[in-house]
Design a protein around this motif. Structure first.
Motif, PDB file in Angstrom:
ATOM      1  N   LEU A 200     -18.449   4.557  45.221  1.00 56.65           N
ATOM      2  CA  LEU A 200     -18.561   3.241  45.851  1.00 56.65           C
ATOM      3  C   LEU A 200     -17.873   3.255  47.214  1.00 56.65           C
ATOM      4  O   LEU A 200     -17.052   2.394  47.535  1.00 56.65           O
ATOM      5  CB  LEU A 200     -17.933   2.179  44.942  1.00 56.65           C
TER       6      LEU A 200
ATOM      7  N   VAL B 283     -13.879   3.639  41.879  1.00 53.35           N
ATOM      8  CA  VAL B 283     -13.650   2.279  41.391  1.00 53.35           C
ATOM      9  C   VAL B 283     -12.173   1.973  41.620  1.00 53.35           C
ATOM     10  O   VAL B 283     -11.300   2.508  40.937  1.00 53.35           O
ATOM     11  CB  VAL B 283     -14.013   2.159  39.899  1.00 53.35           C
TER      12      VAL B 283
ATOM     13  N   HIS C 246     -15.115  -3.983  41.193  1.00 49.97           N
ATOM     14  CA  HIS C 246     -15.972  -2.807  41.315  1.00 49.97           C
ATOM     15  C   HIS C 246     -16.552  -2.427  39.950  1.00 49.97           C
ATOM     16  O   HIS C 246     -17.725  -2.048  39.839  1.00 49.97           O
ATOM     17  CB  HIS C 246     -15.182  -1.608  41.838  1.00 49.97           C
TER      18      HIS C 246
END
Length: 208
Positions: free
Chosen positions: A44, A70, A75
């Motif tokens: 991410l 994360v 998230h």
């Protein structure tokens, strides 16, 4: 797949992938799968990551897609909603752990020290990410951790190469290694999926 241990069993190398274009997600995942890799960690770290996870989850059912990097509780929920099957965190704060637990997904929380690993074990977690692996002592450090904490298993990630991966995979407390070398930046930029498949084939044959 219901536990972190299941994630570790999918492939000897868990590709850690950073994508700048969502449209690359499916062909990259297909190339890894063609090379024998059965899982992918999409980090991410870019704005397209959640869309990339959703595309792989919907269009490449043969590969298990997870969300990496994360670092906040939201998230975890966003990744789960996008279709991620597992989560990976670089470290483990209480709020991130709570967010990951709330999704019901298996996850690999990051730990770099014995104390961090013990703290995660106290919360019922026995499968962890050792990060940053090379900077935290590498394979010798993980070998030493196996003595006092024999029930924990790890996916070491960070600075690992095709040359160093076998040293980690030979350890009894290592199930797989995380690696960025399967999807080099130049290969992604050139959409050289044949090269990614070739790197995946080499990685999938590593012994553990």
């Amino acid at each position: 797949m219901t536990t972190g241990r299941d994630v570790l069993e999918l492939s000897p190398v868990l590709p850690v992938v950073v994508l700048d274009r969502a449209e690359d997600a499916v062909p990259v995942a297909e190339s890894l799968l063609a090379g024998g890799i059965r899982a992918i960690e999409l980090t991410l770290r870019t704005p397209v990551a959640l869309e990339a996870i959703a595309r792989v989850a919907a269009e490449v059912p043969g590969i298990v897609v997870g969300a990496g990097t994360v670092t906040r509780p939201e998230h975890a929920r966003q990744a789960a909603d996008a279709g991620a099957s597992f989560l990976v965190t670089p470290g483990a704060t209480d709020s991130v752990l709570d967010g990951a637990f709330a999704t019901g997904l298996p996850f690999l929380p990051g730990a770099a020290t014995v104390s961090e690993a013990m703290r995660l074990a106290e919360r019922g977690l026995d499968t962890l990410k050792f990060f940053p692996a090379e900077a935290s002592g590498g394979a010798p450090a993980l070998s030493a951790i196996a003595g006092p904490l024999p029930d924990l298993r790890f996916c070491p990630t960070g600075g690992i190469t095709p040359a160093s991966a076998p040293r980690y995979l030979a350890l009894p407390n290592v199930g797989c290694v995380g690696g960025t070398w399967l999807t080099p930046k130049d290969a992604l930029a050139a959409r050289d999926y044949a090269r990614i498949e070739a790197l995946a084939k080499e990685a999938s044959t590593l012994e553990r």
